[in-house]
Design an enzyme around this catalytic site. Structure first.
Site, PDB file in Angstrom:
ATOM      1  N   ARG A 135     -12.514  -4.924  -6.421  1.00  0.00           N
ATOM      2  CA  ARG A 135     -12.198  -5.570  -5.149  1.00  0.00           C
ATOM      3  C   ARG A 135     -13.472  -5.924  -4.411  1.00  0.00           C
ATOM      4  O   ARG A 135     -14.364  -5.087  -4.262  1.00  0.00           O
ATOM      5  CB  ARG A 135     -11.413  -4.572  -4.273  1.00  0.00           C
ATOM      6  CG  ARG A 135     -10.031  -4.992  -3.963  1.00  0.00           C
ATOM      7  CD  ARG A 135      -9.270  -4.045  -3.068  1.00  0.00           C
ATOM      8  NE  ARG A 135      -9.992  -3.041  -2.307  1.00  0.00           N
ATOM      9  CZ  ARG A 135      -9.447  -2.334  -1.318  1.00  0.00           C
ATOM     10  NH1 ARG A 135      -8.198  -2.531  -0.975  1.00  0.00           N
ATOM     11  NH2 ARG A 135     -10.145  -1.419  -0.688  1.00  0.00           N
TER      12      ARG A 135
ATOM     13  N   ASP B   4       2.185  -4.720   8.799  1.00  0.00           N
ATOM     14  CA  ASP B   4       1.024  -3.843   8.647  1.00  0.00           C
ATOM     15  C   ASP B   4      -0.200  -4.756   8.548  1.00  0.00           C
ATOM     16  O   ASP B   4      -0.304  -5.572   7.626  1.00  0.00           O
ATOM     17  CB  ASP B   4       1.201  -2.991   7.378  1.00  0.00           C
ATOM     18  CG  ASP B   4       0.021  -2.047   7.141  1.00  0.00           C
ATOM     19  OD1 ASP B   4      -1.077  -2.300   7.678  1.00  0.00           O
ATOM     20  OD2 ASP B   4       0.207  -1.075   6.400  1.00  0.00           O
TER      21      ASP B   4
ATOM     22  N   TYR C  64     -10.699   0.871  10.901  1.00  0.00           N
ATOM     23  CA  TYR C  64     -11.938   1.269  10.200  1.00  0.00           C
ATOM     24  C   TYR C  64     -12.365   0.264   9.128  1.00  0.00           C
ATOM     25  O   TYR C  64     -13.356   0.485   8.453  1.00  0.00           O
ATOM     26  CB  TYR C  64     -11.853   2.676   9.620  1.00  0.00           C
ATOM     27  CG  TYR C  64     -10.628   2.999   8.785  1.00  0.00           C
ATOM     28  CD1 TYR C  64     -10.499   2.520   7.490  1.00  0.00           C
ATOM     29  CD2 TYR C  64      -9.626   3.818   9.282  1.00  0.00           C
ATOM     30  CE1 TYR C  64      -9.400   2.832   6.726  1.00  0.00           C
ATOM     31  CE2 TYR C  64      -8.510   4.146   8.528  1.00  0.00           C
ATOM     32  CZ  TYR C  64      -8.410   3.644   7.242  1.00  0.00           C
ATOM     33  OH  TYR C  64      -7.313   3.966   6.495  1.00  0.00           O
ATOM     34  N   LYS C  65     -11.596  -0.807   8.974  1.00  0.00           N
ATOM     35  CA  LYS C  65     -11.985  -1.837   8.005  1.00  0.00           C
ATOM     36  C   LYS C  65     -12.761  -2.926   8.742  1.00  0.00           C
ATOM     37  O   LYS C  65     -13.894  -2.716   9.130  1.00  0.00           O
ATOM     38  CB  LYS C  65     -10.735  -2.368   7.297  1.00  0.00           C
ATOM     39  CG  LYS C  65     -10.006  -1.281   6.479  1.00  0.00           C
ATOM     40  CD  LYS C  65      -8.750  -1.843   5.831  1.00  0.00           C
ATOM     41  CE  LYS C  65      -7.946  -0.761   5.127  1.00  0.00           C
ATOM     42  NZ  LYS C  65      -8.576  -0.224   3.916  1.00  0.00           N
TER      43      LYS C  65
ATOM     44  N   PHE D  84       0.860  -1.178   0.000  1.00  0.00           N
ATOM     45  CA  PHE D  84       0.000   0.000   0.000  1.00  0.00           C
ATOM     46  C   PHE D  84       0.903   1.237   0.000  1.00  0.00           C
ATOM     47  O   PHE D  84       1.893   1.284   0.734  1.00  0.00           O
ATOM     48  CB  PHE D  84      -0.913  -0.009   1.235  1.00  0.00           C
ATOM     49  CG  PHE D  84      -1.935   1.098   1.186  1.00  0.00           C
ATOM     50  CD1 PHE D  84      -3.022   1.003   0.332  1.00  0.00           C
ATOM     51  CD2 PHE D  84      -1.784   2.236   1.960  1.00  0.00           C
ATOM     52  CE1 PHE D  84      -3.960   2.021   0.266  1.00  0.00           C
ATOM     53  CE2 PHE D  84      -2.716   3.265   1.891  1.00  0.00           C
ATOM     54  CZ  PHE D  84      -3.807   3.154   1.044  1.00  0.00           C
TER      55      PHE D  84
END
Lengths: 410, 410
Positions: A369, A195, A220-221, A123
């Site tokens: 995705r 991560d 937040y995922k 990322f």
């Protein structure tokens, strides 16, 4: 497939968790890997922390409602989900800021080594943080080294100070072998930072057992902490004495309320705090995390893998598998909780799917995705989503959506 | 004094703003310099951003509710309050993190100089950040120099790279002369960073006119953005090309959604963004800032100064001025919007006052701090607060409170 889906839902031991989420009517949400939905507890807490705690109790809430303890409290709620014993996880800032802290501190622990290695398709923030640190410290003290995901272990050698890896690739969903890679890295004297952005709450993580050195992650995922919710940071107990991060703020001081002029880092993971905690966001997160106290993360993983396989089977049955080639690893155990598909018009397809009531997301340049969050998604919903996808592709509805393109964020 | 207070309230052109705040019944809140109260607009927004935007619109809110623009939008709402033309202020992270960014970037712009000077009684985070940076970069690249507030200008010389000052001292309330100090520093080639924690929303600030180089500030005090609300950062237009901060995250990239692996900072102040913005907190802040669009900051300053003088006069009338000696500057124009008093039992007095319905705060070792936020405090409330203070001191009620000591946080 409808009947299969129905059967699978009947056997789903996580089905009852759906009640703990506020989900919009008529929407199938396959984007929990980007932004988790609103837990009922978080909705209630948001009103309470704003109206009662801030509005009525004002400054006294720091003690009365233990605002001051929120970073540690949230950290301890996350710890069991990522295989961390108490005293090693704390919530604060964003992943980007926490990566900066952890990488700065880790590289200091490796005198004589300057290379920080990561994967070229990691990322962006993970790569950018190394770049920023390298520019700040100079290439003689921090040098970014990019490597292909396929050849991580082959490229490890004694010149590398720190290896930074995202356990689940944000585009492909590929799951890296934390145990093996960490072991190989350690054998060469390399510190490893994991991560967990796409791992925490999606699959069992074993930071302690696999001897990870450091980790960061977002909430937040899959943890459903809310948009831009505070991130977390893990520092293995064995490193806490030696580790020193540079963003020294008053909340990371051993004794913040003496207001002394010399910095003395708090013991343990707490030195990673810098500024005043984001109370509203962190209180909402704390409530959101309460969902997890009754969740068996192994069951989450089982359902997530079953759901991914079921989705792929639906695409085959609907003859969409050649139209939308899957670019995620083919074995479920080598993936996180998402699937990625390649299509020239992936963005337009994603938009048209959203218009049809199925929310997934797009990642440049050409990836659709699809995320599976087992706490609130049913197999019947997955089947319905696939039928809608079939329909919009047959009718070429996405071609029309192309003209209304607008960049989407996660 | 009651009659005087009544008269002053009748003439108060800011009186109507009180309606825009939710304040608890029976409480006189003299701690807005620590945590501002809840604006009605923020209360409504909190419900909206959580229930509707997150809960119903989920990931699509990044575009639909312009979540992605919140950092800039909040920054532009703050800009006029601190004398900044558009394009120079953005909201993100905490003051501590923003100080780290700004100091790191500023010192890079001063090759050949390594000293970062600040005052020895500055707020701890300001000092700690320099210490952290110095430890990270090494003393040969960043060296902390502490100076007394009285001798700042006398100590400035060509060896200093950066001068970091808090405009209003957090303990004493002393207001520094931004114009004069910045001018003197510039004459020696020094870059100046202003911390506006106790200035923004309390008094007119003229960053552009006084040629400040950089500034940071918080939004949870006089700007009433909520506990732990996001901070802001100001980079003067003339430095934006050269300035480069090290905490490079995806949100500060020129083009975040191309997900490229090479960092290219966004133009202007936007490169200061690192991670995903704290949406809930920032949306609440954005609503809180709407109060200010009709406020004349000069009127705020006038009322604030009048209120400080009135408070001191009340203490004299009540013969409390020798019991609680004021340690703030005696001239109103040399103070921010707060007063500080010294007392051996300041903490206990503060606690007893809170129990009597007046919220002020304590700062170690022996200071009682009283803040005046003109948007919601009346002169009659100030008089009433003083009467209660007189009463608890006469009855020595604070001695009893001493036995229930518990450290309070702000």
């Amino acid at each position: 497939m409808q009947a299969v889906a129905k059967k699978l839902d009947e056997q789903d031991c996580l089905a009852s968790f759906r009640e703990q989420f506020c989900l919009p009517e008529g929407v199938i949400y396959l984007d929990g890997n980007s932004l988790g939905p609103l837990p009922v507890a978080a909705k209630q807490r948001a009103v309470e922390v704003v109206t009662q705690q801030w509005g009525q109790d004002l400054i006294t809430s720091w003690n009365k409602h233990a605002w001051i303890d929120l970073p540690q409290q949230c950290g301890e709620q996350i710890a069991p989900l990522i295989g961390a014993a108490p005293g090693q996880v704390i919530c604060c800032d964003s992943i980007s800021v926490n990566l900066f802290k952890v990488l700065s501190g880790a590289i200091r622990m490796q005198p004589g080594r300057r290379k920080v290695m990561t994967t070229s398709d990691n990322f962006p923030t993970d790569i950018y943080t190394i770049e920023g640190l390298s520019e700040q410290l100079g290439e003689d003290r921090c040098e970014l080294v990019l490597v292909d995901e396929e050849s991580i272990e082959a490229m490890l050698d004694e010149s590398i100070a720190v290896l930074l890896l995202t356990q689940v690739n944000f585009r492909s969903g590929r799951l890296l072998d934390m145990k093996e890679i960490t072991r190989t890295a350690h054998a060469k004297g390399i510190l490893v930072v994991w991560d967990l952005a796409h791992s925490a709450g999606a699959l069992p993580v074993h930071l302690d057992a696999h001897e990870a050195d450091f980790a960061v992650g977002c909430t937040y995922k899959y943890l459903n902490g809310g948009p831009g919710a505070p991130a977390f940071i893990y520092v293995a107990k064995r490193h806490q004495q030696q580790f020193k991060q540079p963003v020294s703020g008053w909340m990371g001081h051993a004794s913040p309320f003496t207001f002394g002029s010399a910095y003395a880092p708090a013991a343990g993971v707490k030195q990673n705090l810098s500024g005043t905690p984001a109370v509203i966001a962190m209180s909402v997160l704390e409530a959101a995390l309460s969902v997890w106290k009754d969740v068996d993360i192994l069951q989450v993983r089982q359902k997530s893998m079953a759901m991914g396989e079921f989705f792929l089977e639906c695409l085959r049955v609907l003859e969409l598998d050649s139209v939308l080639p899957c670019v995620s690893p083919s074995a479920a155990k080598e993936r996180g909780s998402q699937l990625a598909f390649r299509h020239e018009h992936a963005y337009a397809i994603c938009q048209a799917w959203i218009e049809a009531g199925v929310v997934a997301d797009f990642r440049a340049p050409d990836r659709l995705r699809v995320g599976f969050a087992p706490l609130y998604i049913s197999f019947q919903a997955v089947w319905e989503a696939c039928e809608k996808l079939k329909c919009l592709i047959e009718e070429q509805r996405y071609l029309e959506a192309r003209f209304r393109l607008q960049q989407t964020v996660t």
